[in-house]
Structures are given as structure tokens and as C-alpha cells.
Design a protein around this motif. Structure first.
Motif, short mmCIF file in Angstrom:
data_model
loop_
_atom_site.label_atom_id
_atom_site.label_comp_id
_atom_site.label_asym_id
_atom_site.label_seq_id
_atom_site.Cartn_x
_atom_site.Cartn_y
_atom_site.Cartn_z
N SER A 14 0.81 -1.37 0.04
CA SER A 14 -0.11 0.02 0.01
C SER A 14 0.90 1.16 -0.04
N ARG A 15 2.12 1.16 0.54
CA ARG A 15 2.98 2.33 0.52
C ARG A 15 3.38 2.66 -0.96
N HIS A 25 0.12 7.99 2.75
CA HIS A 25 -0.06 6.49 3.11
C HIS A 25 -1.22 6.49 4.00
N ASN A 68 0.13 -1.62 7.15
CA ASN A 68 -0.13 -1.46 5.86
C ASN A 68 -0.96 -2.51 5.25
#
Length: 299
Positions: A14-15, A25, A68
Motif C-alpha cells: 500500500s505504500r 499513506h 499497511n
């Protein structure tokens, strides 16, 4: 990487996706949690949130653990569906290319295992300590593709000052200075101390500057005896001046818009470095005597 090898399912961190869609983020995490909530509350047995978003975590440079998600291809399609215009098109093209690369790699798992044996070693470019994209991926776990994307498209980074793409004769010189570099490499991105600091700031990672950047070789400039009647030498020096002028223009263009005090200070420091390099290059050219063979310092 470990999760991808275990599940044999291609996902994006996801970063990395946050960088692709130009979002913080934290904001993307909030969106994903909303999507997951809708999928769960929808009570449709065919729609499982884990088919789109896999909850995960990572450790920052300080050792702290943060949340994340590993996003599947379906998850990226869902995110892209919420975007319109140019940004939506660029993101769609970017994630499709990434998944094609990963899916091809998953069909060749033995090649991934070789990649996991990466060994770090200190690297130098003309006596100056540098890092590679792969080095930063190794220490931060941030995908090399995300790092390269930022260097290429984020205007914060100044080519020639924060990073440099080495090819042809410069790459050969780099390989001689760093014998461990693969002879098969056709190009190489070197990242300077200023580039490293900016990358950590972009990714929100608080980490001390590596000790490697504090050490320089005794001879930080490469001396070469050059016949100044050669047009190649004259072109090289001219190109160096043009590169510095172009980088200065980009830096000034960035600072002419709305910027934070922190970004302004970074830009000011970068300009000072570029002015110093330009001054050295001009002095070097002005001291050339085409009737003699002189020893020239390449900066």
C-alpha cells in the motif's frame, strides 16, 4: 517479498500504491478500511475483502511496527475505479505493468530466491559515498520500483545532485571503482547523501544517516591526463556545464511555486551545491590551453 513467496499471489504494498496515486499513506489506509467495511457489510459471500486487500505490517527504520496492506490486482482495480482523468489512466497503466512483472516472476520462483540473497557493500562514485536503489530497498523494504518512480517523477529530486544515471563510459569508470558490481549491468543509478535524505523524508521514514555517507575515500577526485585538443574532452566539459545549468533551472522552477519552509531550505542547499559545481567546471574550462596536454580534474 516473503508474503508473495508464501502465498504465490502477486500484491502491491500500500505504500507503493500511495506513491502511485499521489496520496499520503495514511489517507490511502483510511480509504482501504472504508472499502473493506463496505465489502463486509454487503453480506455477499462472493465478495471477500481478503481478495482485494490483505492486512499486513512493516517495520520502519526506527524499529517501530506500522500497519499497511498488501493490495491484490482486484484491489488496485477497485482503487482505479474511484479515480478519473489523467491520474486514473496513469495509475491503471502503472499497476498493470507491475502486476505483469510480478506474475512473470512468480512463474519463475527460483529467480526470486536468488534476489533474496542480495549482499550489501559500500559503494563510491569518484570517491564520494553513494547508495544504489537496491541498497535502499534492502534496508527499508520499500520496492525498488517505487524508489525509481520517485526519483524519476518527483520534482523534489534533482538529477545530477540527488541521483545520477550512469551509462557507457561513466558506468565503466564506476565498475572499475567498485569491482563487485556485476559486469552485466548496462546502467546504474547512484544516490547521493542528499538524495537518500529526501527519499526517507518522502516515505516518512525517520532514520539516522548511514555511516557510509560520512566517509569519503582519501582521493575524492579522479585525475586523468587528457589531450585538450580532443573534441571529446571539450564536449564532456561542456555537457557538465549544461547539466548543472539545467538542474539549477529545475530547482529554481520548483522554488518559484508554493513550497514549505523545509522544501525551500532543501532547494537552497541544492542550489548552493550546483553553483559550486558550475563554478568549478567554468574555472576548469577557462584554464584549458589547447596547445598543451594538461592534467584536468573532473568534478
Amino acid at each position: 517479498m516473503e508474503q508473495k513467496l508464501q502465498t504465490q499471489v502477486a500484491t502491491l504494498d500500500s505504500r507503493e500504491v500511495a506513491q502511485m496515486v499521489e496520496k499520503r499513506h495514511a489517507d490511502l489506509l483510511r480509504d482501504i478500511e472504508t472499502y473493506r467495511k463496505y465489502l463486509v457489510e454487503g453480506q455477499n459471500a462472493k465478495l471477500r475483502s481478503d481478495d482485494f486487500f490483505l492486512e499486513s505490517s512493516y517495520k520502519s527504520g526506527t524499529g517501530k511496527t506500522y500497519k499497511n496492506y498488501q493490495i491484490t490486482k482486484k484491489g488496485c482495480e477497485l482503487i482505479a475505479h474511484k479515480m478519473t482523468g489523467e491520474k486514473g489512466t496513469i495509475f491503471s497503466a502503472a499497476y498493470i505493468n507491475r502486476f505483469h512483472e510480478m506474475e512473470a516472476a512468480l512463474r519463475r520462483p527460483q529467480q526470486l530466491s536468488i534476489d533474496d540473497t542480495y549482499e550489501y557493500f559500500d559503494k563510491y562514485w569518484r570517491g564520494k559515498p553513494i547508495m544504489s536503489v537496491r541498497d535502499i530497498e534492502y534496508f527499508t523494504t520499500i520496492s525498488r520500483y517505487t524508489i525509481s518512480y520517485q526519483l524519476r517523477y518527483n520534482k523534489v529530486f534533482v538529477k545530477g545532485a540527488d541521483f545520477k544515471l550512469l551509462q557507457d563510459h561513466e558506468l565503466q569508470e564506476f565498475k572499475r571503482e567498485n569491482p563487485k558490481i556485476s559486469r552485466l549491468a548496462s546502467s546504474f543509478i547512484v544516490i547521493t547523501k542528499s538524495g537518500f535524505v529526501k527519499l526517507m523524508r518522502v516515505f516518512g521514514i525517520k532514520v539516522e544517516t548511514p555511516q557510509h555517507f560520512m566517509i569519503e575515500k582519501e582521493s575524492s577526485k579522479t585525475k586523468m591526463a587528457v589531450d585538450l585538443t580532443s573534441l571529446y574532452t571539450a564536449k564532456y566539459m561542456f555537457d557538465r556545464i549544461c547539466v548543472n545549468l539545467e538542474n539549477m533551472k529545475k530547482c529554481i522552477d520548483t522554488l518559484s511555486g508554493p513550497v514549505t519552509r523545509e522544501l525551500f531550505q532543501e532547494g537552497k542547499e541544492t542550489l548552493e551545491v550546483l553553483f559550486e559545481r558550475l563554478d568549478k567546471a567554468i574555472k576548469c574550462v577557462s584554464s584549458m590551453d589547447v596547445t598543451e596536454q594538461l592534467e584536468v580534474l573532473f568534478y
